[in-house]
Design an enzyme around this catalytic site. Structure first.
Site, PDB file in Angstrom:
ATOM      1  N   GLU A  58     -44.335 -38.541  27.112  1.00  0.00           N
ATOM      2  CA  GLU A  58     -45.783 -38.756  27.074  1.00  0.00           C
ATOM      3  C   GLU A  58     -46.372 -39.208  28.404  1.00  0.00           C
ATOM      4  OE1 GLU A  58     -45.359 -39.741  22.319  1.00  0.00           O
ATOM      5  OE2 GLU A  58     -46.234 -41.280  23.626  1.00  0.00           O
ATOM      6  N   GLU A 114     -41.103 -33.250  17.263  1.00  0.00           N
ATOM      7  CA  GLU A 114     -41.545 -34.350  16.389  1.00  0.00           C
ATOM      8  C   GLU A 114     -42.570 -33.869  15.356  1.00  0.00           C
ATOM      9  OE1 GLU A 114     -41.331 -37.509  20.175  1.00  0.00           O
ATOM     10  OE2 GLU A 114     -42.808 -37.843  18.576  1.00  0.00           O
TER      11      GLU A 114
HETATM   12  O1  G3I Z   1     -37.541 -53.073  13.750  1.00  0.00           O
HETATM   13  C1  G3I Z   1     -38.671 -53.941  13.791  1.00  0.00           C
HETATM   14  C2  G3I Z   1     -38.607 -54.911  12.613  1.00  0.00           C
HETATM   15  O2  G3I Z   1     -37.494 -55.772  12.808  1.00  0.00           O
HETATM   16  C3  G3I Z   1     -39.893 -55.731  12.573  1.00  0.00           C
HETATM   17  O3  G3I Z   1     -39.871 -56.558  11.414  1.00  0.00           O
HETATM   18  C4  G3I Z   1     -41.088 -54.722  12.461  1.00  0.00           C
HETATM   19  C5  G3I Z   1     -42.408 -55.486  12.397  1.00  0.00           C
HETATM   20  O4  G3I Z   1     -42.965 -55.628  13.661  1.00  0.00           O
HETATM   21  O5  G3I Z   1     -41.097 -53.871  13.626  1.00  0.00           O
HETATM   22  C6  G3I Z   1     -39.924 -53.065  13.647  1.00  0.00           C
HETATM   23  O6  G3I Z   1     -39.966 -52.299  14.793  1.00  0.00           O
HETATM   24  C7  G3I Z   1     -40.898 -51.214  14.665  1.00  0.00           C
HETATM   25  C8  G3I Z   1     -40.114 -49.898  14.886  1.00  0.00           C
HETATM   26  O7  G3I Z   1     -41.051 -48.789  14.889  1.00  0.00           O
HETATM   27  C9  G3I Z   1     -39.084 -49.642  13.795  1.00  0.00           C
HETATM   28  O8  G3I Z   1     -39.696 -49.284  12.609  1.00  0.00           O
HETATM   29  C10 G3I Z   1     -41.902 -51.371  15.796  1.00  0.00           C
HETATM   30  O9  G3I Z   1     -42.705 -52.523  15.537  1.00  0.00           O
HETATM   31  C11 G3I Z   1     -42.805 -50.138  15.830  1.00  0.00           C
HETATM   32  O10 G3I Z   1     -43.635 -50.183  16.994  1.00  0.00           O
HETATM   33  C12 G3I Z   1     -41.922 -48.868  15.976  1.00  0.00           C
HETATM   34  O11 G3I Z   1     -42.804 -47.814  15.914  1.00  0.00           O
HETATM   35  C13 G3I Z   1     -42.197 -46.593  16.382  1.00  0.00           C
HETATM   36  C14 G3I Z   1     -43.081 -46.099  17.553  1.00  0.00           C
HETATM   37  O12 G3I Z   1     -42.642 -44.765  17.933  1.00  0.00           O
HETATM   38  C15 G3I Z   1     -42.959 -46.993  18.784  1.00  0.00           C
HETATM   39  O13 G3I Z   1     -41.610 -46.943  19.271  1.00  0.00           O
HETATM   40  C16 G3I Z   1     -42.256 -45.614  15.217  1.00  0.00           C
HETATM   41  O14 G3I Z   1     -41.307 -46.007  14.219  1.00  0.00           O
HETATM   42  C17 G3I Z   1     -41.877 -44.220  15.708  1.00  0.00           C
HETATM   43  O15 G3I Z   1     -42.057 -43.273  14.671  1.00  0.00           O
HETATM   44  C18 G3I Z   1     -42.780 -43.843  16.882  1.00  0.00           C
HETATM   45  O16 G3I Z   1     -42.345 -42.567  17.357  1.00  0.00           O
HETATM   46  C19 G3I Z   1     -43.125 -41.990  18.413  1.00  0.00           C
HETATM   47  C20 G3I Z   1     -42.160 -41.258  19.326  1.00  0.00           C
HETATM   48  O17 G3I Z   1     -41.183 -42.131  19.818  1.00  0.00           O
HETATM   49  C21 G3I Z   1     -42.922 -40.611  20.462  1.00  0.00           C
HETATM   50  N1  G3I Z   1     -44.008 -39.769  19.977  1.00  0.00           N
HETATM   51  C22 G3I Z   1     -44.910 -40.338  18.980  1.00  0.00           C
HETATM   52  C23 G3I Z   1     -44.105 -40.951  17.849  1.00  0.00           C
HETATM   53  C24 G3I Z   1     -45.045 -41.547  16.794  1.00  0.00           C
HETATM   54  O18 G3I Z   1     -45.806 -42.583  17.322  1.00  0.00           O
END
Ligand code: G3I
Length: 351
Positions: free
Chosen positions: A149, A264
């Site tokens: 990105e 994705e």
């Molecule tokens: O694992 C922690 C958990 O311990 C905690 O209790 C919870 C509450 O804050 O957060 C959990 O971590 C979250 C993680 O996903 C696992 O579910 C993060 O806060 C959250 O920010 C993270 O979001 C991910 C996001 O990327 C940021 O990395 C999404 O699952 C994931 O689907 C999303 O994927 C992105 C791709 O990498 C790039 N393109 C877009 C796509 C969608 O946004």
């Protein structure tokens, strides 16, 4: 109206093949185009139905978060590959590939990365991270989202690139450093730049396509190693696919000798009608238009969805529905039953 009838209506005569039983699809694992999905950390161990769905449908897997900087280097110099090692072991045991997502991104970073204060420190930390992470998986993970990105959401002449700690300290050529370092660590690996919103019939979509092509031309003019482009495909369900625009974009990438991957795919449905059959039909149609527009220019190396079941999806984090109904962006519903979207993907990959 039954799902099958609606799908027939939405997708016309050719839809008949979409009603095959799921198990037959499992036996047809050797699709012409590999299909795969993003795997949510820890769920494979916890939920046998989830693990079985991945085994039944996928030839490729990618960690939804297990190789992001925040997960693999939470503290400066401390690397933790447990989650990604676990997924790779599962993939290898079940005859699947695992992709690497992602090495250099504006998000998903631990707090210490955001404290990087100089070009020298940024260069040192980026190189060490790529060398250590790719080195650990050398020869085992063969396709990497090296840069994720890089283009701003609504790029303008003065602001083409998305702000990040990397852009701040190294300028746009942070991508050059990332790709050159990746190529040096694993010369056999497929190096990918991954981004989204290329399919939109909107000013934003057109601007994003132009900005991305300009960036790739710049990289190639500087002989920076790049093998493929990841077309994320987080399709906004309410916006029609710009088929001619997307086809022309992919054709341009192909003319530059690049491969494309759908990395994705899901359809964001918060602004779509509530009725499930109708919504599933629109979602399947958007995905079909998207995949057909890409294939009209170049066959993608693989098609991955960002998750496999509506039970585990990022979509409600940012796109929950006002009517409170659950989102349905993925090929299997929350009970792991295939929807029209899975029919479209399986048919596309089988061709
Ligand atoms: O694992 C922690 C958990 O311990 C905690 O209790 C919870 C509450 O804050 O957060 C959990 O971590 C979250 C993680 O996903 C696992 O579910 C993060 O806060 C959250 O920010 C993270 O979001 C991910 C996001 O990327 C940021 O990395 C999404 O699952 C994931 O689907 C999303 O994927 C992105 C791709 O990498 C790039 N393109 C877009 C796509 C969608 O946004």
């Amino acid at each position: 109206m039954r799902r099958r009838d609606f799908v027939l209506g939405a997708l016309g005569a050719g839809a008949l093949s979409y009603a095959q039983p799921a198990t037959a699809l499992a036996q047809q694992r050797h699709l012409a185009i590999p299909y795969g999905a993003a795997i949510r950390d820890g769920v494979i161990a916890e939920d046998p139905l989830y693990a079985q769905a991945v085994i039944d449908y996928c030839q490729v897997v990618v960690g939804e978060g297990n190789l992001k900087w925040g997960t693999v280097q939470p503290e400066r110099g401390t690397f933790d590959f447990q989650l990604a090692d676990d997924l790779l072991a599962f993939a290898t045991k079940n005859g699947m590939e695992m992709r690497g997502h992602c090495l250099v991104w504006y998000a998903g970073n631990p707090d210490w990365v955001e404290t990087i204060a100089s070009a020298e420190e940024a260069r040192t930390e980026m190189v060490r991270h790529i060398e250590t992470v790719m080195g650990h998986y050398k020869g085992r993970v063969r396709s990497w989202d090296v840069v994720n990105e890089p283009i701003a959401d609504a790029p303008t002449t003065g602001a083409v690139y998305r702000d990040s700690v990397w852009l701040k300290h190294l300028g746009p050529e942070y991508a050059d450093l990332a790709l050159r370092t990746a190529a040096a660590v694993d010369p056999e690996a497929q190096l990918v730049i991954n981004d989204y919103d290329f399919e939109q019939s909107s000013d934003k979509g057109r601007a994003k396509r132009k900005a991305f092509l300009d960036m790739v031309r710049g990289l190639q003019s500087r002989d920076v190693p790049l093998h493929a482009v990841g077309l994320q495909g987080h399709i906004q369900g309410q916006i029609p696919i710009d088929k001619p625009g997307l086809t022309a974009f992919v054709a341009e990438l192909a003319s530059m000798g690049l491969s494309v991957l759908v990395t994705e795919l899901d359809v964001i449905d918060n602004l779509l009608p509530g009725a499930e059959l109708e919504r599933d039909g629109i979602i399947a149609q958007r995905a079909k238009d998207y995949l057909d527009a890409i294939a009209a220019a170049k066959r993608p190396d693989m098609v991955l969805t960002w998750g496999i079941t509506d039970k585990h999806t990022w979509v409600p984090i940012w796109f929950s529905r006002d009517d409170g109904l659950p989102n349905r962006p993925l090929p299997l519903d929350a009970d792991y039953k295939p929807k029209a979207l899975m029919d479209v993907i399986q048919d596309f990959c089988a061709e």
